[in-house]
Design a protein around this motif. Sequence first.
Motif, PDB file in Angstrom:
ATOM      1  N   ASP A   1       3.102  -6.682   2.261  1.00 14.95           N
ATOM      2  CA  ASP A   1       4.446  -6.884   1.230  1.00 14.95           C
ATOM      3  C   ASP A   1       4.800  -5.523   0.771  1.00 14.95           C
ATOM      4  O   ASP A   1       5.871  -5.106   1.038  1.00 14.95           O
ATOM      5  CB  ASP A   1       4.003  -7.846   0.552  1.00 14.95           C
ATOM      6  N   LEU A   2       3.797  -4.776   0.093  1.00 13.91           N
ATOM      7  CA  LEU A   2       4.344  -3.580  -0.391  1.00 13.91           C
ATOM      8  C   LEU A   2       4.663  -2.428   0.501  1.00 13.91           C
ATOM      9  O   LEU A   2       5.587  -1.660   0.206  1.00 13.91           O
ATOM     10  CB  LEU A   2       3.034  -3.079  -1.455  1.00 13.91           C
ATOM     11  N   ALA A   3       3.860  -2.864   1.787  1.00 15.05           N
ATOM     12  CA  ALA A   3       4.367  -1.543   2.755  1.00 15.05           C
ATOM     13  C   ALA A   3       5.580  -1.901   3.213  1.00 15.05           C
ATOM     14  O   ALA A   3       6.198  -1.093   3.433  1.00 15.05           O
ATOM     15  CB  ALA A   3       3.408  -1.517   3.992  1.00 15.05           C
ATOM     16  N   ARG A   4       6.117  -3.097   3.445  1.00 18.05           N
ATOM     17  CA  ARG A   4       7.551  -3.426   3.885  1.00 18.05           C
ATOM     18  C   ARG A   4       8.334  -3.375   2.782  1.00 18.05           C
ATOM     19  O   ARG A   4       9.405  -2.329   3.285  1.00 18.05           O
ATOM     20  CB  ARG A   4       7.468  -5.052   4.223  1.00 18.05           C
ATOM     21  N   GLU A   5       8.252  -3.487   1.614  1.00 11.95           N
ATOM     22  CA  GLU A   5       9.181  -3.349   0.568  1.00 11.95           C
ATOM     23  C   GLU A   5       9.417  -1.693   0.369  1.00 11.95           C
ATOM     24  O   GLU A   5      10.423  -1.311  -0.083  1.00 11.95           O
ATOM     25  CB  GLU A   5       8.929  -3.952  -0.831  1.00 11.95           C
ATOM     26  N   SER A   6       8.361  -0.917   0.688  1.00 15.41           N
ATOM     27  CA  SER A   6       8.334   0.412   0.135  1.00 15.41           C
ATOM     28  C   SER A   6       8.743   1.383   1.346  1.00 15.41           C
ATOM     29  O   SER A   6       9.212   2.646   1.222  1.00 15.41           O
ATOM     30  CB  SER A   6       6.950   0.864  -0.514  1.00 15.41           C
ATOM     31  N   GLY A   7       8.296   0.746   2.598  1.00 16.95           N
ATOM     32  CA  GLY A   7       8.564   1.826   3.644  1.00 16.95           C
ATOM     33  C   GLY A   7       7.566   2.717   3.990  1.00 16.95           C
ATOM     34  O   GLY A   7       7.480   3.861   4.603  1.00 16.95           O
ATOM     35  N   VAL A   8       6.573   2.413   3.085  1.00 15.37           N
ATOM     36  CA  VAL A   8       5.062   3.151   3.358  1.00 15.37           C
ATOM     37  C   VAL A   8       4.316   2.656   4.397  1.00 15.37           C
ATOM     38  O   VAL A   8       4.034   1.461   4.166  1.00 15.37           O
ATOM     39  CB  VAL A   8       4.496   3.656   1.931  1.00 15.37           C
ATOM     40  N   SER A   9       3.463   3.449   5.154  1.00 12.66           N
ATOM     41  CA  SER A   9       2.822   2.658   6.300  1.00 12.66           C
ATOM     42  C   SER A   9       1.572   1.877   5.474  1.00 12.66           C
ATOM     43  O   SER A   9       0.829   2.483   4.561  1.00 12.66           O
ATOM     44  CB  SER A   9       2.306   3.690   7.484  1.00 12.66           C
ATOM     45  N   LEU A  10       1.282   0.825   6.161  1.00 12.14           N
ATOM     46  CA  LEU A  10       0.025   0.252   5.734  1.00 12.14           C
ATOM     47  C   LEU A  10      -1.352   1.013   5.689  1.00 12.14           C
ATOM     48  O   LEU A  10      -1.775   0.766   4.566  1.00 12.14           O
ATOM     49  CB  LEU A  10      -0.182  -1.177   6.461  1.00 12.14           C
ATOM     50  N   PRO A  11      -1.567   1.897   6.602  1.00 12.55           N
ATOM     51  CA  PRO A  11      -2.862   2.598   6.525  1.00 12.55           C
ATOM     52  C   PRO A  11      -2.690   3.464   5.282  1.00 12.55           C
ATOM     53  O   PRO A  11      -3.442   3.928   4.786  1.00 12.55           O
ATOM     54  CB  PRO A  11      -2.708   3.407   7.689  1.00 12.55           C
ATOM     55  N   THR A  12      -1.442   4.246   4.919  1.00 17.03           N
ATOM     56  CA  THR A  12      -1.405   5.067   4.105  1.00 17.03           C
ATOM     57  C   THR A  12      -1.592   4.373   2.532  1.00 17.03           C
ATOM     58  O   THR A  12      -2.376   4.622   1.672  1.00 17.03           O
ATOM     59  CB  THR A  12       0.080   5.654   3.755  1.00 17.03           C
ATOM     60  N   LEU A  13      -1.296   3.055   2.467  1.00 19.03           N
ATOM     61  CA  LEU A  13      -1.324   2.406   1.099  1.00 19.03           C
ATOM     62  C   LEU A  13      -2.672   2.046   1.166  1.00 19.03           C
ATOM     63  O   LEU A  13      -3.330   2.142  -0.101  1.00 19.03           O
ATOM     64  CB  LEU A  13      -0.405   1.005   1.476  1.00 19.03           C
ATOM     65  N   LYS A  14      -3.476   1.598   2.411  1.00 18.65           N
ATOM     66  CA  LYS A  14      -4.654   1.312   2.091  1.00 18.65           C
ATOM     67  C   LYS A  14      -5.624   2.337   1.657  1.00 18.65           C
ATOM     68  O   LYS A  14      -6.553   2.274   0.964  1.00 18.65           O
ATOM     69  CB  LYS A  14      -5.311   0.701   3.533  1.00 18.65           C
ATOM     70  N   ARG A  15      -5.111   3.741   2.304  1.00 19.76           N
ATOM     71  CA  ARG A  15      -6.022   4.733   1.856  1.00 19.76           C
ATOM     72  C   ARG A  15      -5.832   4.948   0.348  1.00 19.76           C
ATOM     73  O   ARG A  15      -6.828   5.287  -0.516  1.00 19.76           O
ATOM     74  CB  ARG A  15      -5.547   6.222   2.692  1.00 19.76           C
ATOM     75  N   LEU A  16      -4.746   5.090   0.051  1.00 24.15           N
ATOM     76  CA  LEU A  16      -4.439   5.299  -1.673  1.00 24.15           C
ATOM     77  C   LEU A  16      -4.966   4.529  -2.495  1.00 24.15           C
ATOM     78  O   LEU A  16      -5.429   4.684  -3.418  1.00 24.15           O
ATOM     79  CB  LEU A  16      -2.795   5.185  -1.771  1.00 24.15           C
ATOM     80  N   GLU A  17      -5.026   3.182  -2.008  1.00 24.40           N
ATOM     81  CA  GLU A  17      -5.676   2.050  -2.865  1.00 24.40           C
ATOM     82  C   GLU A  17      -7.182   2.106  -3.084  1.00 24.40           C
ATOM     83  O   GLU A  17      -7.781   1.739  -3.984  1.00 24.40           O
ATOM     84  CB  GLU A  17      -5.145   0.667  -2.659  1.00 24.40           C
ATOM     85  N   ALA A  18      -7.699   2.908  -1.827  1.00 25.92           N
ATOM     86  CA  ALA A  18      -9.051   2.859  -2.007  1.00 25.92           C
ATOM     87  C   ALA A  18      -9.896   4.019  -2.717  1.00 25.92           C
ATOM     88  O   ALA A  18     -10.856   4.212  -3.018  1.00 25.92           O
ATOM     89  CB  ALA A  18      -9.554   3.232  -0.384  1.00 25.92           C
ATOM     90  N   GLN A  19      -8.906   4.942  -3.206  1.00 25.35           N
ATOM     91  CA  GLN A  19      -9.221   6.128  -4.161  1.00 25.35           C
ATOM     92  C   GLN A  19      -9.513   5.685  -5.473  1.00 25.35           C
ATOM     93  O   GLN A  19      -8.734   4.816  -5.821  1.00 25.35           O
ATOM     94  CB  GLN A  19      -8.117   7.344  -3.881  1.00 25.35           C
ATOM     95  N   ASP A  20     -10.381   6.091  -6.288  1.00 25.35           N
ATOM     96  CA  ASP A  20     -10.702   5.967  -7.639  1.00 25.35           C
ATOM     97  C   ASP A  20      -9.659   7.000  -8.354  1.00 25.35           C
ATOM     98  O   ASP A  20      -9.486   8.192  -7.904  1.00 25.35           O
ATOM     99  CB  ASP A  20     -12.051   6.256  -7.890  1.00 25.35           C
ATOM    100  N   GLY A  21      -9.347   6.570  -9.461  1.00 21.94           N
ATOM    101  CA  GLY A  21      -8.603   7.616 -10.383  1.00 21.94           C
ATOM    102  C   GLY A  21      -7.165   7.526 -10.198  1.00 21.94           C
ATOM    103  O   GLY A  21      -6.566   6.561  -9.543  1.00 21.94           O
TER     104      GLY A  21
END
Length: 73
Positions: free
Chosen positions: A14-34
């Motif tokens: 949903d966030l990927a669709r609403e933001s226009g950011v790719s799903l792999p990028t969102l997954k990578r960003l959310e996997a980071q700590d901090g």
Amino acid sequence: MKAARALLGWSQEDLARESGVSLPTLKRLEAQDGIVGGRVSTGDRIAAALAHGGVIFIDENGEGPGVRLRKGL
């Protein structure tokens, strides 16, 4: 980002669709700590989509930054 998505009941897709950011990028960003890394423009697009959905970002106030939902949603 995860907390804001949870408040809206949005999946990563949903966030990927609403933001226009790719799903792999969102997954990578959310996997980071901090602090979320990546390009500023990417963060701006994600934040704008979440804010459009009704999320309010709360600045650091001694207890740490946070998110809440706008009234009336």
